[in-house]
Write an enzyme that holds these catalytic residues in place. Structure first.
Site, PDB file in Angstrom:
ATOM      1  N   SER A  30       0.761  -1.266  -0.254  1.00 42.01           N
ATOM      2  CA  SER A  30      -0.011   0.099  -0.085  1.00 42.01           C
ATOM      3  C   SER A  30       0.784   1.141   0.059  1.00 42.01           C
ATOM      4  O   SER A  30       2.073   1.348   0.805  1.00 42.01           O
ATOM      5  CB  SER A  30      -0.823  -0.013   1.284  1.00 42.01           C
ATOM      6  N   TYR A  78      -1.200  -0.781  10.397  1.00 40.55           N
ATOM      7  CA  TYR A  78      -1.186  -1.086   8.793  1.00 40.55           C
ATOM      8  C   TYR A  78      -0.478  -0.466   8.094  1.00 40.55           C
ATOM      9  O   TYR A  78       0.394  -1.131   7.214  1.00 40.55           O
ATOM     10  CB  TYR A  78      -2.926  -0.567   8.599  1.00 40.55           C
TER      11      TYR A  78
HETATM   12  N1  LIG Z   1      -8.806  -1.495  -1.046  1.00 42.17           N
HETATM   13  C1  LIG Z   1      -7.708  -0.606  -1.004  1.00 42.17           C
HETATM   14  O1  LIG Z   1      -7.965   0.484  -1.025  1.00 42.17           O
HETATM   15  C2  LIG Z   1      -6.389  -0.957  -0.655  1.00 42.17           C
HETATM   16  C3  LIG Z   1      -5.607  -0.007  -0.886  1.00 42.17           C
HETATM   17  C4  LIG Z   1      -4.343  -0.560  -0.893  1.00 42.17           C
HETATM   18  C5  LIG Z   1      -3.631  -1.831  -0.442  1.00 42.17           C
HETATM   19  N2  LIG Z   1      -4.690  -2.796  -0.341  1.00 42.17           N
HETATM   20  C6  LIG Z   1      -4.387  -4.308   0.134  1.00 42.17           C
HETATM   21  O2  LIG Z   1      -4.959  -4.826  -1.143  1.00 42.17           O
HETATM   22  C7  LIG Z   1      -5.395  -6.192  -0.345  1.00 42.17           C
HETATM   23  C8  LIG Z   1      -6.574  -6.737  -0.609  1.00 42.17           C
HETATM   24  O3  LIG Z   1      -7.467  -5.896   0.105  1.00 42.17           O
HETATM   25  P1  LIG Z   1      -9.133  -5.457  -0.134  1.00 42.17           P
HETATM   26  O4  LIG Z   1      -9.306  -4.180  -0.449  1.00 42.17           O
HETATM   27  O5  LIG Z   1      -9.437  -6.474  -1.325  1.00 42.17           O
HETATM   28  O6  LIG Z   1      -9.637  -5.927   1.337  1.00 42.17           O
HETATM   29  P2  LIG Z   1     -10.952  -6.828   1.640  1.00 42.17           P
HETATM   30  O7  LIG Z   1     -12.037  -6.652   0.626  1.00 42.17           O
HETATM   31  O8  LIG Z   1     -11.132  -6.440   3.104  1.00 42.17           O
HETATM   32  O9  LIG Z   1     -10.624  -8.501   1.297  1.00 42.17           O
HETATM   33  C9  LIG Z   1      -9.189  -8.820   2.277  1.00 42.17           C
HETATM   34  C10 LIG Z   1      -9.216 -10.282   2.011  1.00 42.17           C
HETATM   35  O10 LIG Z   1      -7.814 -10.810   3.003  1.00 42.17           O
HETATM   36  C11 LIG Z   1      -8.405 -12.028   3.663  1.00 42.17           C
HETATM   37  N3  LIG Z   1      -7.786 -11.910   4.846  1.00 42.17           N
HETATM   38  C12 LIG Z   1      -7.726 -11.360   5.934  1.00 42.17           C
HETATM   39  N4  LIG Z   1      -7.239 -11.852   7.134  1.00 42.17           N
HETATM   40  C13 LIG Z   1      -6.836 -13.153   6.521  1.00 42.17           C
HETATM   41  C14 LIG Z   1      -6.062 -14.565   7.000  1.00 42.17           C
HETATM   42  N5  LIG Z   1      -5.332 -14.281   8.024  1.00 42.17           N
HETATM   43  N6  LIG Z   1      -5.762 -15.411   6.170  1.00 42.17           N
HETATM   44  C15 LIG Z   1      -6.333 -15.290   5.118  1.00 42.17           C
HETATM   45  N7  LIG Z   1      -6.949 -14.550   4.390  1.00 42.17           N
HETATM   46  C16 LIG Z   1      -7.238 -13.210   5.105  1.00 42.17           C
HETATM   47  C17 LIG Z   1     -10.005 -11.490   3.653  1.00 42.17           C
HETATM   48  O11 LIG Z   1     -10.884 -12.947   4.255  1.00 42.17           O
HETATM   49  P3  LIG Z   1     -12.030 -12.978   5.000  1.00 42.17           P
HETATM   50  O12 LIG Z   1     -13.169 -12.558   4.188  1.00 42.17           O
HETATM   51  O13 LIG Z   1     -12.204 -14.134   5.638  1.00 42.17           O
HETATM   52  O14 LIG Z   1     -11.801 -11.880   6.253  1.00 42.17           O
HETATM   53  C18 LIG Z   1     -10.397 -11.093   2.573  1.00 42.17           C
HETATM   54  O15 LIG Z   1     -10.343 -12.332   1.465  1.00 42.17           O
HETATM   55  C19 LIG Z   1      -4.798  -6.059   1.116  1.00 42.17           C
HETATM   56  O16 LIG Z   1      -3.537  -6.695   1.280  1.00 42.17           O
HETATM   57  C20 LIG Z   1      -5.018  -4.691   1.208  1.00 42.17           C
HETATM   58  O17 LIG Z   1      -4.041  -4.077   2.370  1.00 42.17           O
HETATM   59  C21 LIG Z   1      -6.285  -2.600  -0.486  1.00 42.17           C
END
Ligand SMILES: NC(=O)c1ccc[n+]([C@@H]2O[C@H](COP(=O)([O-])OP(=O)(O)OC[C@H]3O[C@@H](n4cnc5c(N)ncnc54)[C@H](OP(=O)(O)O)[C@@H]3O)[C@@H](O)[C@H]2O)c1
Length: 239
Positions: A148, A164
């Site tokens: 990120s 984070y």
């Molecule tokens: N959205 C943004 O704006 C943004 C910006 C920068 C970076 N990111 C990064 O992009 C990635 C995906 O984020 P997202 O926005 O798609 O978030 P999200 O919709 O909250 O999805 C997160 C995913 O990670 C899984 N997860 C969490 N803890 C876990 C664990 N211990 N073992 C296995 N799976 C786990 C969740 O599973 P559950 O459904 O079981 O909770 C879910 O499938 C993350 O690394 C995040 O930090 C996102």
């Protein structure tokens, strides 16, 4: 001669950006292992994409249970994977949590700090360790760590979500350490931008497809010689 089908593994892929990355890689013909900690949600996600794939000719999609915060779960997943494949071409460490977007660094609790780092940083390292033996069987192995901009040190910090952001700074450290240990691999960090997922919220500026795009490029199409960098939108950004 038919090209060998490429094989990918995406963690945290039952929803959000990870789910879309699985879909895009399957569209490109990869056999994708869709990993999730929740078996029901993971199976349902895999089934949804398999149903789409019948019409659109996706590659195979296989559910794999992994809780990246639990070393035992990672070990069992690698064992399970070995029954289905002895090779992996691309690992996308996507799973992540954001627990402290309303907290500040002076009051953050050790529990939130440890849980966040265990998932976002150590999880990516331990999954990489467990799957490197399979990646070593690939002609063009890749590891993509979904980081990120919040982890960038170049412009200092604005105080938002300290655990984070620190976990993503440290994840970038994991990336460069893996580069040193794996000179034949392409290992990169990537920021998807601010994306409308459960984590990013509804005010975020990017669609899930836009967020997934730069990750998929690194996972499948970027030159293999590109390694040890931090990317957004297919461009290098400062650490
Ligand atoms: N959205 C943004 O704006 C943004 C910006 C920068 C970076 N990111 C990064 O992009 C990635 C995906 O984020 P997202 O926005 O798609 O978030 P999200 O919709 O909250 O999805 C997160 C995913 O990670 C899984 N997860 C969490 N803890 C876990 C664990 N211990 N073992 C296995 N799976 C786990 C969740 O599973 P559950 O459904 O079981 O909770 C879910 O499938 C993350 O690394 C995040 O930090 C996102």
């Amino acid at each position: 001669m038919k090209m060998q089908q490429r094989i990918a593994l995406v963690t945290g892929a039952n929803k959000g950006i990870g789910f879309e990355v699985v879909r895009d890689l399957a569209r490109k013909g990869f056999h994708v292992f869709l990993a999730a900690r929740n078996e029901k949600a993971g199976e349902a996600a895999a089934e949804k994409l398999r149903a789409e794939g019948v019409k659109e000719d996706y590659g195979e999609i296989t559910f794999l249970k992994i809780d990246v915060s639990k070393p035992d779960s990672i070990r069992r997943a690698a064992e399970e994977f070995s029954k289905k494949s002895d090779r992996l071409d691309t690992l996308v460490n996507n799973a992540g949590i954001l627990l402290d977007d309303d907290k500040d660094v002076l009051t953050i609790t050790p529990e939130i700090f440890e849980t966040t780092l265990r998932t976002n940083t150590l999880g990516a390292l331990l999954v990489s360790q467990a799957f490197v033996p399979f990646l070593k069987k690939s002609d063009a192995p890749r590891i993509v760590n979904v980081s990120s901009g919040g982890g960038q040190l170049a412009d200092g910090a604005d105080g938002w979500a300290p655990a984070y952001c620190i976990s993503k700074t440290a994840l970038n450290g994991v990336t460069v350490q893996l580069v040193a240990a794996l000179p034949k691999f392409a290992v990169n960090s990537v920021c998807p931008g601010w994306v409308r997922t459960d984590m990013g919220g509804s005010n975020a500026t990017r669609s899930i497809a836009e967020g997934a795009s730069g990750i998929v490029w690194l996972a499948a199409d970027a030159p293999q010689s590109e390694t040890g960098k931090f990317w957004r939108d297919r461009k290098v950004i400062p650490w």
